[in-house]
Design a protein around this motif. Structure first.
Motif, PDB file in Angstrom:
ATOM      1  N   PHE A   1       3.756   7.815   4.196  1.00  0.00           N
ATOM      2  CA  PHE A   1       2.443   7.220   3.961  1.00  0.00           C
ATOM      3  C   PHE A   1       1.483   7.776   4.991  1.00  0.00           C
ATOM      4  CE2 PHE A   1      -0.681   3.655   4.525  1.00  0.00           C
ATOM      5  CZ  PHE A   1      -1.319   3.850   3.309  1.00  0.00           C
ATOM      6  N   TRP A   2       0.521   8.579   4.524  1.00  0.00           N
ATOM      7  CA  TRP A   2      -0.496   9.167   5.385  1.00  0.00           C
ATOM      8  C   TRP A   2      -1.642   8.175   5.482  1.00  0.00           C
ATOM      9  CZ3 TRP A   2       1.247  13.660   7.481  1.00  0.00           C
ATOM     10  CH2 TRP A   2       2.297  14.303   6.813  1.00  0.00           C
ATOM     11  N   ALA A   3      -1.566   7.309   6.498  1.00  0.00           N
ATOM     12  CA  ALA A   3      -2.444   6.137   6.574  1.00  0.00           C
ATOM     13  C   ALA A   3      -3.916   6.507   6.673  1.00  0.00           C
ATOM     14  CB  ALA A   3      -2.038   5.269   7.763  1.00  0.00           C
ATOM     15  N   ARG A   4      -4.233   7.617   7.320  1.00  0.00           N
ATOM     16  CA  ARG A   4      -5.638   8.021   7.472  1.00  0.00           C
ATOM     17  C   ARG A   4      -6.300   8.261   6.126  1.00  0.00           C
ATOM     18  NH1 ARG A   4     -10.188   8.948   8.030  1.00  0.00           N
ATOM     19  NH2 ARG A   4     -11.328   9.930   9.739  1.00  0.00           N
ATOM     20  N   TRP A   5      -5.509   8.680   5.121  1.00  0.00           N
ATOM     21  CA  TRP A   5      -6.022   8.991   3.789  1.00  0.00           C
ATOM     22  C   TRP A   5      -5.525   8.029   2.717  1.00  0.00           C
ATOM     23  CZ3 TRP A   5      -9.653  12.677   2.745  1.00  0.00           C
ATOM     24  CH2 TRP A   5      -9.927  13.592   3.766  1.00  0.00           C
TER      25      TRP A   5
ATOM     26  N   LYS B   1      -6.579  -6.558   8.699  1.00  0.00           N
ATOM     27  CA  LYS B   1      -7.868  -7.163   9.012  1.00  0.00           C
ATOM     28  C   LYS B   1      -8.375  -6.548  10.312  1.00  0.00           C
ATOM     29  CE  LYS B   1     -10.259 -11.602   9.509  1.00  0.00           C
ATOM     30  NZ  LYS B   1     -10.114 -13.084   9.518  1.00  0.00           N
ATOM     31  N   ASN B   2      -9.555  -5.942  10.234  1.00  0.00           N
ATOM     32  CA  ASN B   2     -10.156  -5.281  11.406  1.00  0.00           C
ATOM     33  C   ASN B   2      -9.207  -4.263  12.033  1.00  0.00           C
ATOM     34  OD1 ASN B   2     -12.498  -6.901  11.149  1.00  0.00           O
ATOM     35  ND2 ASN B   2     -11.541  -8.539  12.327  1.00  0.00           N
ATOM     36  N   GLY B   3      -8.492  -3.547  11.172  1.00  0.00           N
ATOM     37  CA  GLY B   3      -7.599  -2.506  11.652  1.00  0.00           C
ATOM     38  C   GLY B   3      -6.270  -2.985  12.183  1.00  0.00           C
TER      39      GLY B   3
ATOM     40  N   PHE C   1      -2.937   1.458  -5.204  1.00  0.00           N
ATOM     41  CA  PHE C   1      -2.090   0.369  -4.716  1.00  0.00           C
ATOM     42  C   PHE C   1      -2.179   0.245  -3.205  1.00  0.00           C
ATOM     43  CE2 PHE C   1       1.802  -1.745  -3.440  1.00  0.00           C
ATOM     44  CZ  PHE C   1       1.860  -2.802  -4.343  1.00  0.00           C
ATOM     45  N   ALA C   2      -2.247   1.370  -2.500  1.00  0.00           N
ATOM     46  CA  ALA C   2      -2.328   1.337  -1.033  1.00  0.00           C
ATOM     47  C   ALA C   2      -3.580   0.614  -0.572  1.00  0.00           C
ATOM     48  CB  ALA C   2      -2.290   2.755  -0.477  1.00  0.00           C
ATOM     49  N   ARG C   3      -4.673   0.801  -1.290  1.00  0.00           N
ATOM     50  CA  ARG C   3      -5.922   0.122  -0.905  1.00  0.00           C
ATOM     51  C   ARG C   3      -5.836  -1.377  -1.185  1.00  0.00           C
ATOM     52  NH1 ARG C   3     -10.712   4.488  -2.333  1.00  0.00           N
ATOM     53  NH2 ARG C   3     -10.229   5.841  -0.571  1.00  0.00           N
ATOM     54  N   TYR C   4      -5.201  -1.736  -2.282  1.00  0.00           N
ATOM     55  CA  TYR C   4      -4.950  -3.160  -2.536  1.00  0.00           C
ATOM     56  C   TYR C   4      -4.100  -3.743  -1.409  1.00  0.00           C
ATOM     57  CZ  TYR C   4      -1.617  -6.741  -4.010  1.00  0.00           C
ATOM     58  OH  TYR C   4      -0.780  -7.836  -4.035  1.00  0.00           O
TER      59      TYR C   4
ATOM     60  N   TYR D   1      -0.105   8.083  11.094  1.00  0.00           N
ATOM     61  CA  TYR D   1      -1.545   7.985  11.318  1.00  0.00           C
ATOM     62  C   TYR D   1      -1.940   9.035  12.348  1.00  0.00           C
ATOM     63  CZ  TYR D   1      -6.230   6.487  12.431  1.00  0.00           C
ATOM     64  OH  TYR D   1      -7.592   6.475  12.614  1.00  0.00           O
ATOM     65  N   GLU D   2      -2.724  10.003  11.905  1.00  0.00           N
ATOM     66  CA  GLU D   2      -3.303  11.006  12.787  1.00  0.00           C
ATOM     67  C   GLU D   2      -4.814  10.835  12.762  1.00  0.00           C
ATOM     68  OE1 GLU D   2      -1.866  12.989  14.765  1.00  0.00           O
ATOM     69  OE2 GLU D   2       0.230  13.011  14.101  1.00  0.00           O
TER      70      GLU D   2
END
Length: 344
Positions: free
Chosen positions: A144-148, A298-300, A288-291, A108-109
């Motif tokens: 996993f590039w969490a920001r995207w 929850k709330n980050g 799938f990542a969004r699911y 996460y950047e």
């Protein structure tokens, strides 16, 4: 009911180096306190939580894509070796017999346009390489590039030969990603997708002067570019895209005839249409990542580590033929390592 092998191993480790008897009643409260303290430390470590969530997500994603022979956790248990070795997170055996050892990293950047991170130091990479050589596998790095909400899968040796530190840039990783070997691909279909919930006229009241109506849904339909989807596999694909793709679902639109509510309609389409005959809905891994985020965040904050795999979602894509199927475009990204060396 499954036997508690893992719990018994942890209890055994807890008692190592002491004269504690496993049958001693005192060991239970002592072990319980040990577990409670360990959980407290873990829940206060967001990097650990996100890393564990990414590992569990990768496993569930590969199971959901359904295009490998086998995936199993590799880093459990002890390793006794003549040299220092580190098992990667997973062993993955592809359908063509290739044997991969996959280390999973969560990145996460905050700056959305500078996604770059040193992920493997020289020494740590050596321990992974030694294990891969000793067990006959090829080392891969799943990021996993969490920001995207983007997954990439790269070969460290092809990115930076020689076993040095490995720094990975997301845009470069996308060019060489091997996620397609796991079954990942991008979808295209005709837009908009439309969910139409038709009311049952016999069980739906007239619209009252204050605008209220008591309704019962009589029929649900899904359309793609105006074409009704009658095949269940197509319906599953469209419904998954509506819930978790890059497309936006608008507020419901009421279809009214006089004082009667005929239907509620939900339009789903990209924010900007290309009008090229189809619109892309993004990679399956991003859907799938969004699911997964919906189920575990929850709330980050991480509220769960794991969520169920969804093999039925992507299994629908593998079904061939059938009358009345919706037009679909499928894009498979092949890696291009030529000229893509990334060094620290």
């Amino acid at each position: 009911m499954s036997k508690p092998f893992d719990l018994l191993r942890e209890l055994s480790r807890f008692g190592e180096g002491t004269d504690i008897n496993l049958n001693d009643a005192a060991i239970r409260p002592a072990f319980g306190l040990h577990v409670e303290q360990a959980i407290d430390r873990a829940l206060k470590d967001p990097i650990l939580l996100q890393g564990q969530r990414a590992e569990a997500m990768f496993e569930a994603l590969v199971v959901s894509l359904g295009e490998v022979q086998l995936i199993k956790p590799e880093d459990g248990g002890r390793v006794f070796s003549s040299e220092k070795m580190q098992p990667p997170d997973f062993r993955v055996v592809l359908k063509d017999g290739r044997n991969w050892l996959v280390e999973v990293k969560n990145v996460y950047e905050r700056n959305a346009f500078r996604q770059r991170r040193r992920l493997l130091t020289r020494d740590y990479r050596k321990t992974l390489d030694r294990y891969a050589i000793a067990t006959g596998g090829s080392l891969k790095l799943a990021v996993f590039w969490a920001r995207w909400s983007i997954w990439t899968l790269v070969d460290p040796e092809k990115l930076a030969p020689g076993g040095g530190d490995l720094t990975v840039d997301m845009m470069e990783a996308l060019k060489v990603s091997e996620m397609a070997s796991l079954g990942d691909e991008s979808l295209g279909m005709r837009a908009p997708l439309l969910l139409r919930l038709a009311t049952d006229p016999k069980r739906t009241s007239p619209i009252a002067p204050d605008g209220t109506v008591h309704l019962t849904i009589g029929k649900a339909q899904i359309f793609s570019g105006g074409f009704e989807l009658s095949d269940r596999s197509d319906q599953q694909i469209a419904w998954t895209v509506m819930q978790y793709s890059d497309w936006e679902t608008k507020e419901p639109r009421a279809v009214v005839d006089g004082d009667r509510l005929i239907a509620l309609e939900f339009d789903c389409a990209p924010l900007e249409m290309s009008y090229q005959g189809f619109e892309t809905a993004g990679p399956l891994s991003r859907i799938f990542a969004r699911y997964y985020a919906d189920q575990t965040m929850k709330n980050g904050e991480v509220v769960r580590i794991s969520a169920p795999a969804q093999p039925e979602w992507f299994g629908a894509l593998r079904l061939k033929g059938g009358d009345g199927r919706m037009p679909m475009w499928r894009f498979i990204l092949e890696p291009n390592y030529e000229g893509q060396l990334i060094r620290e």
